[in-house]
Scaffold this active site. Structure first.
Site, short mmCIF file in Angstrom:
data_model
loop_
_atom_site.label_atom_id
_atom_site.label_comp_id
_atom_site.label_asym_id
_atom_site.label_seq_id
_atom_site.Cartn_x
_atom_site.Cartn_y
_atom_site.Cartn_z
N VAL A 175 0.83 -1.20 0.00
CA VAL A 175 0.00 0.00 0.00
C VAL A 175 0.87 1.25 0.00
CG1 VAL A 175 -1.69 1.33 1.32
CG2 VAL A 175 -1.98 -1.14 1.05
N ASP A 176 1.88 1.28 0.85
CA ASP A 176 2.78 2.43 0.92
C ASP A 176 3.44 2.71 -0.43
OD1 ASP A 176 2.59 3.45 3.47
OD2 ASP A 176 4.08 2.12 4.31
N MET A 177 4.08 1.69 -0.98
CA MET A 177 4.87 1.91 -2.20
C MET A 177 3.97 2.20 -3.39
SD MET A 177 8.01 -0.74 -1.56
CE MET A 177 9.12 0.06 -2.70
#
Length: 397
Positions: free
Chosen positions: A168-170
């Site tokens: 999700v972050d990347m």
């Protein structure tokens, strides 16, 4: 490719993973990225260890090449003025401040675009910049949970599981980058800047597009399928000798027939229970048991080689040590050695695309905290006396 964004200046007020991944790609493509960090502390990921690589956080080193580090106290009005001044001549401003806190520091879109109408202004938040949850903090595992990703991950009956990478972050960093590049094209056409907004929750929802669509159509909650998937069988991991595993993806009848021939299971092809993909989905357990009774008699590499002989898609489930030794990974040249860096045996994972057969360019390696403060502030025509005063007041470091 190394110079594709050369001449663009990015003011980067992000930390942790999503924002730094976004700005690192901009730097890899040639932009000048000025990373604003808290004096004496810096990006939180500088403190995410163990493990250390040399004496530094491996997480920070992975996400912050091609950047200049400038330490400025954003809670000090003078520090806010410094960043505002930098944004007057910048092309892109990207931040991950809590929605609303950027405006209280004079760093909102309306405030900055007033003095720089062509500015591309990008924000990354956890739950979005609207709605009652807009001020809530969030990290990758929270959004994997909140967006439903964890309810889909793992094996049936197991406890909830997080996808093992910061997906999700990347991905949020990538979506933000796509928005920035689209806004740059709009500016190229019109001369106007734009406001780009992205969030972890929106990314999490985007990753569940297929499952959400299936649920909205059927009104049935999807199960956990482990390494498999709901609509195709066999399309999953099978055990081999020595508790190793291989993925076999026989996604149509032709591949299923080839798989059966390879494993001497030709009788399955004519069995009504397995004759079509729909039938195999209905008899998933029987398919798995019959195939795995054969695969457990092979070493994993031998099984994968056998599948290749019959043109059945297959690969081992590799651990990262095998990945780093893999011939195809080396052929792609994505893992690069870096010489003459303060961290011994330093390597990077490069951009996962090429333009005219070229990847990005290492203009500079991850900076020390505040390594470029003086350099950047001098570019604002501050005198040595003014710099010394700011340093003594701890506005900059």
């Amino acid at each position: 490719m190394a110079n594709i964004l050369e001449g663009l200046t990015v003011i980067d007020l992000t930390q942790n993973v999503a924002g730094p991944f976004c700005s690192q790609i901009l730097g890899d493509l040639g932009a000048t990225v000025i990373k604003i960090e808290r004096p004496g502390h810096g990006d939180d990921t500088r403190h995410w260890h163990p493990p250390l690589w040399g004496e530094e956080s491996s997480t920070f080193l992975a996400l912050n090449r091609n950047k200049k580090s400038v330490c400025v106290d954003l809670n000090d009005p003078v520090g806010q003025e410094i960043v505002q001044k930098l944004c007057e001549t910048a092309d892109i401003f990207v931040h991950s401040l809590k929605p609303g806190s950027e405006e209280s520091r004079g760093l909102g879109y309306e405030q900055l675009s007033k003095n720089n109408p062509s500015l591309i202004y990008a924000s990354i938040s956890a739950f979005g910049d609207v709605g009652k949850m807009k001020n809530k903090p969030g990290y990758d595992p929270l959004i994997q949970a909140y967006s439903g990703i964890m309810s889909l991950t793992g094996n049936e009956g197991d406890a909830p599981a997080r996808v093992g990478v910061s997906i999700v972050d990347m991905a949020t960093g990538m979506w933000c980058l796509i928005g920035i590049l689209s806004a740059l094209q709009h500016r190229h056409q019109t001369g106007e800047g734009s406001k780009v907004a992205s969030s972890l929750l929106e990314t999490g929802l985007a990753w569940t597009t297929l499952q959400l669509s299936t649920y909205m159509a059927s009104k049935r909650l999807p199960r956990k399928w482990g390494t498999g998937m709901a609509t195709t069988v066999p399309y999953q991991a099978f055990k081999t000798k020595g508790d190793q595993w291989a993925i076999i993806a026989a996604g149509n009848n032709r591949l299923f027939s080839a798989l059966c021939e390879a494993l001497d299971l030709q009788h399955m092809v004519d069995d009504p229970r397995f004759a079509t993909n729909s039938a195999r989905v209905e008899h998933r357990k029987e398919v798995q048991e019959l195939i795995e009774a054969r695969t457990v008699t092979y070493d994993v590499d031998d099984l994968v080689a056998l599948m290749a002989k019959y043109n059945v898609p297959s690969c081992p489930i590799n651990t990262l040590d095998r990945v780093l030794k893999d011939e195809q990974v080396h052929a792609l040249n994505m893992i690069k050695d870096v010489e003459d860096f303060r961290v011994e045996d330093f390597r990077i994972v490069d951009l996962p695309f090429r333009i005219n057969d070229e990847r990005g360019h290492i203009q500079s390696l991850p900076p020390l905290l505040g390594e470029h403060t003086d350099e950047i502030l001098r570019s604002l025509n501050l005198t040595e006396e003014q710099l010394e005063h700011l340093q003594q007041a701890s506005v900059v470091r």
